[in-house]
Design an enzyme around this catalytic site. Structure first.
Site, mmCIF file in Angstrom:
data_model
loop_
_atom_site.group_PDB
_atom_site.id
_atom_site.type_symbol
_atom_site.label_atom_id
_atom_site.label_comp_id
_atom_site.label_asym_id
_atom_site.label_seq_id
_atom_site.Cartn_x
_atom_site.Cartn_y
_atom_site.Cartn_z
ATOM 1 N N LYS A 1 -67.815 -71.115 -4.992
ATOM 2 C CA LYS A 1 -68.204 -69.715 -5.195
ATOM 3 C C LYS A 1 -69.661 -69.506 -4.775
ATOM 4 C CE LYS A 1 -68.152 -65.586 -7.817
ATOM 5 N NZ LYS A 1 -67.691 -64.780 -8.920
ATOM 6 N N HIS B 1 -55.573 -60.868 -5.866
ATOM 7 C CA HIS B 1 -55.991 -59.805 -6.784
ATOM 8 C C HIS B 1 -55.410 -58.430 -6.462
ATOM 9 C CE1 HIS B 1 -58.595 -62.859 -8.317
ATOM 10 N NE2 HIS B 1 -59.164 -62.038 -9.184
ATOM 11 N N LYS C 1 -72.250 -60.341 -10.146
ATOM 12 C CA LYS C 1 -71.528 -59.067 -10.315
ATOM 13 C C LYS C 1 -71.495 -58.753 -11.797
ATOM 14 C CE LYS C 1 -68.053 -58.753 -6.673
ATOM 15 N NZ LYS C 1 -66.612 -58.600 -6.465
ATOM 16 N N HIS D 1 -53.708 -56.628 -9.544
ATOM 17 C CA HIS D 1 -54.144 -55.363 -10.145
ATOM 18 C C HIS D 1 -52.972 -54.412 -10.344
ATOM 19 C CE1 HIS D 1 -58.467 -56.244 -8.608
ATOM 20 N NE2 HIS D 1 -58.229 -56.804 -9.775
ATOM 21 N N ARG E 1 -85.032 -50.586 -15.884
ATOM 22 C CA ARG E 1 -84.752 -50.852 -14.467
ATOM 23 C C ARG E 1 -84.549 -52.328 -14.140
ATOM 24 N NH1 ARG E 1 -88.530 -46.783 -13.625
ATOM 25 N NH2 ARG E 1 -87.466 -44.811 -13.240
ATOM 26 N N HIS F 1 -55.573 -61.700 -17.163
ATOM 27 C CA HIS F 1 -55.948 -61.443 -15.763
ATOM 28 C C HIS F 1 -55.605 -62.648 -14.859
ATOM 29 C CE1 HIS F 1 -58.172 -60.264 -12.242
ATOM 30 N NE2 HIS F 1 -58.901 -61.355 -12.335
ATOM 31 N N ARG G 1 -67.135 -62.462 0.879
ATOM 32 C CA ARG G 1 -66.963 -62.564 -0.571
ATOM 33 C C ARG G 1 -65.645 -61.943 -1.034
ATOM 34 N NH1 ARG G 1 -71.463 -61.650 -5.426
ATOM 35 N NH2 ARG G 1 -70.008 -62.147 -7.097
ATOM 36 N N GLU H 1 -70.879 -58.564 -1.070
ATOM 37 C CA GLU H 1 -69.484 -58.375 -0.669
ATOM 38 C C GLU H 1 -69.294 -57.389 0.478
ATOM 39 O OE1 GLU H 1 -66.673 -58.558 -3.925
ATOM 40 O OE2 GLU H 1 -65.187 -57.487 -2.747
ATOM 41 N N ASN I 1 -61.006 -62.358 -3.703
ATOM 42 C CA ASN I 1 -59.999 -61.476 -4.301
ATOM 43 C C ASN I 1 -58.582 -61.854 -3.886
ATOM 44 O OD1 ASN I 1 -61.756 -59.705 -5.733
ATOM 45 N ND2 ASN I 1 -62.412 -58.917 -3.749
ATOM 46 N N GLU J 1 -57.990 -69.012 -11.436
ATOM 47 C CA GLU J 1 -59.150 -68.555 -10.642
ATOM 48 C C GLU J 1 -59.804 -69.739 -9.918
ATOM 49 O OE1 GLU J 1 -59.838 -65.483 -10.047
ATOM 50 O OE2 GLU J 1 -59.600 -64.210 -11.826
HETATM 51 N N1 NAD Z 1 -68.455 -60.759 -12.622
HETATM 52 C C1 NAD Z 1 -67.522 -61.412 -11.969
HETATM 53 O O1 NAD Z 1 -67.740 -61.876 -10.858
HETATM 54 C C2 NAD Z 1 -66.200 -61.602 -12.624
HETATM 55 C C3 NAD Z 1 -65.275 -62.495 -12.049
HETATM 56 C C4 NAD Z 1 -64.072 -62.694 -12.709
HETATM 57 C C5 NAD Z 1 -63.805 -62.023 -13.901
HETATM 58 N N2 NAD Z 1 -64.727 -61.161 -14.417
HETATM 59 C C6 NAD Z 1 -64.475 -60.449 -15.679
HETATM 60 O O2 NAD Z 1 -64.342 -61.409 -16.708
HETATM 61 C C7 NAD Z 1 -63.514 -60.892 -17.734
HETATM 62 C C8 NAD Z 1 -62.525 -61.944 -18.142
HETATM 63 O O3 NAD Z 1 -63.229 -63.042 -18.639
HETATM 64 P P1 NAD Z 1 -62.549 -64.063 -19.647
HETATM 65 O O4 NAD Z 1 -61.257 -64.511 -19.115
HETATM 66 O O5 NAD Z 1 -63.596 -65.072 -19.967
HETATM 67 O O6 NAD Z 1 -62.192 -63.142 -20.891
HETATM 68 P P2 NAD Z 1 -62.924 -62.853 -22.295
HETATM 69 O O7 NAD Z 1 -64.373 -62.774 -22.142
HETATM 70 O O8 NAD Z 1 -62.219 -61.679 -22.882
HETATM 71 O O9 NAD Z 1 -62.553 -64.148 -23.146
HETATM 72 C C9 NAD Z 1 -61.211 -64.416 -23.462
HETATM 73 C C10 NAD Z 1 -61.051 -64.707 -24.959
HETATM 74 O O10 NAD Z 1 -61.561 -66.004 -25.250
HETATM 75 C C11 NAD Z 1 -62.477 -65.928 -26.337
HETATM 76 N N3 NAD Z 1 -63.406 -67.039 -26.167
HETATM 77 C C12 NAD Z 1 -64.512 -67.101 -25.420
HETATM 78 N N4 NAD Z 1 -65.026 -68.340 -25.445
HETATM 79 C C13 NAD Z 1 -64.234 -69.066 -26.259
HETATM 80 C C14 NAD Z 1 -64.257 -70.420 -26.687
HETATM 81 N N5 NAD Z 1 -65.170 -71.279 -26.236
HETATM 82 N N6 NAD Z 1 -63.281 -70.821 -27.535
HETATM 83 C C15 NAD Z 1 -62.320 -69.973 -27.958
HETATM 84 N N7 NAD Z 1 -62.242 -68.690 -27.569
HETATM 85 C C16 NAD Z 1 -63.199 -68.248 -26.728
HETATM 86 C C17 NAD Z 1 -63.067 -64.553 -26.214
HETATM 87 O O11 NAD Z 1 -63.663 -64.145 -27.425
HETATM 88 C C18 NAD Z 1 -61.820 -63.744 -25.844
HETATM 89 O O12 NAD Z 1 -61.058 -63.471 -26.984
HETATM 90 C C19 NAD Z 1 -62.889 -59.623 -17.183
HETATM 91 O O13 NAD Z 1 -63.499 -58.518 -17.779
HETATM 92 C C20 NAD Z 1 -63.196 -59.683 -15.707
HETATM 93 O O14 NAD Z 1 -63.328 -58.407 -15.134
HETATM 94 C C21 NAD Z 1 -65.912 -60.951 -13.803
HETATM 95 ZN ZN ZN Z 2 -60.133 -62.479 -11.030
#
Ligand code: NAD
Ligand code: ZN
Length: 350
Positions: free
Chosen positions: A214, A235, A134, A239, A112, A252, A228, A224, A232, A176
């Site tokens: 943020k 976005h 999130k 999407h 939990r 993305h 918040r 949200e 988006n 972003e």
């Molecule tokens: N929780 C939230 O508020 C929120 C907000 C925005 C995005 N997200 C989520 O985040 C994800 C996208 O995150 P992302 O863009 O970091 O993608 P990711 O985590 O897939 O990383 C992108 C790539 O970079 C590599 N990588 C990571 N660190 C590295 C480094 N220091 N050097 C070289 N390569 C590295 C990873 O292994 C991967 O191949 C999505 O799933 C999205 O839904 C969440």
């Molecule tokens: Zn985003």
């Protein structure tokens, strides 16, 4: 007869986000670092020179958005059970947003809810995903449809990790980051416009500004219910683009870049933004090699696809629009015909 449970007391979920070189940290509890092979190969040894714990475990999940699913979350949970983690134990998310979201989600449901710390290693996760609590994963019905709000205990942002990031991933993070400037802070946008983000100090400053933006939005609207949603911006369009291209053509953040240009076209049509401002945003995105055009096959089906977005209700679509640069407007009453003609206009720009 009624029994009332008085639960009005507020829980203090506050936490600090440090943006600086990692410092030594010892945790007097069981800790599991969740990461993927790529990040581990590049940076785990470095991380381990700073982090120690009563007992320390490493959990490795396959790299990629396609692994942000139940199976990976189960892998994390099983490892925690096998190592007899208890409610005082802690997780550390070490990777990009994929690792951060899943680790946070596993932490939110294990017995939990246990504590976790974010150590984000991509620009996108440093400026956006690691902040705000999130957490979640994808399933067959779509992205991020399962999850929980679960704030980390701390976020350690060390820009050093970004040295190994691929240029496209860097650009996706910039998209972003500028999203927050365009919607909330004109000065920040102007700073970014003239900034040389290759310079380490300038980059750290930009990350700090994005995180502050943020953080202040999350502080006002953690779950949200309103404001918040402004994060988006771009976005709703992104999407649809990601869906149409099967998540294969664009990262993305790249889809968000195109989405912001589309949203600005709507803003211009509504008189919220002038052409010059829209052009400034476009030039900025192009400077970071972000895509700003997209071939819309059919404006009507593009519009219909908005209704599949989880932010939309059956009757109305929520559009997050920039008002000039530095302010945001959330609108639920934009006429379909105006959107279609803005999409047409967007298509003509190519
Ligand atoms: N929780 C939230 O508020 C929120 C907000 C925005 C995005 N997200 C989520 O985040 C994800 C996208 O995150 P992302 O863009 O970091 O993608 P990711 O985590 O897939 O990383 C992108 C790539 O970079 C590599 N990588 C990571 N660190 C590295 C480094 N220091 N050097 C070289 N390569 C590295 C990873 O292994 C991967 O191949 C999505 O799933 C999205 O839904 C969440
Ligand atoms: Zn985003």
């Amino acid at each position: 007869m009624q029994v009332n449970i008085p639960l009005k007391k507020t829980v203090d979920n506050s936490y600090d986000i440090s943006i600086e070189a990692l410092k030594k940290n010892h945790f007097d509890t069981k800790v599991a670092i969740v990461t993927n092979p790529k990040v581990a190969g590049l940076h785990l040894a470095y991380l381990l020179s700073f982090i120690s714990a009563k007992e320390l475990f490493i959990i490795t999940i396959s790299d990629g958005e396609e692994y942000k699913n139940q199976e990976s979350v189960d892998t994390i949970l099983e490892s925690l059970f096998n190592h007899r983690f208890n409610r005082k134990s802690m997780l550390i998310a070490f990777g990009g947003g994929v690792i951060g979201d899943m680790t946070g989600y596993a932490a939110s449901i294990y017995q939990r809810g246990i504590d976790f710390i974010q150590i984000p290693t991509t620009l996108l996760s440093q400026v956006d995903a690691s902040v705000g609590g999130k957490t979640g994963m994808n399933n067959a019905y779509g992205k991020n449809l399962i999850g929980a709000f679960h704030q980390p205990k701390a976020v350690f942002i060390d820009p050093y990790f970004l040295n190994t990031l691929a240029p496209r991933e860097f650009g996706a993070g910039v998209a972003e980051m500028v999203k927050m400037a365009i919607t909330f802070d004109k000065e920040f946008f102007e700073f970014l416009e003239s900034a040389e983000l290759k310079d380490k100090e300038v980059l750290a400053k930009a990350i700090k500004k994005a995180v502050q933006t943020k953080a202040s939005v999350v502080a006002k609207d953690e779950k949200e219910h309103g404001l918040r949603a402004a994060l988006n911006y771009g976005h709703t369009f992104a999407h649809v683009i990601e869906n149409e291209t099967d998540y294969k053509e664009f990262l993305h953040g790249e889809a968000v870049a195109i989405g912001m240009i589309m949203a600005n076209e709507v803003s211009v049509s509504l008189g919220l933004m002038n052409e010059d401002e829209a052009l400034r945003v476009k030039r900025f995105l192009q400077k970071y090699n972000l895509p700003t055009s997209y071939k819309i096959k059919n404006e009507n089906s593009f519009y219909e696809a908005f209704f599949l977005d989880k932010k939309s209700s059956d009757e109305s679509i929520t559009f997050i629009l920039a008002r000039g640069i530095g302010e945001v407007e959330i609108k639920n009453d934009v006429e379909r015909s105006l959107i279609i003609s803005a999409l047409n206009k967007f298509g003509d720009l190519i």
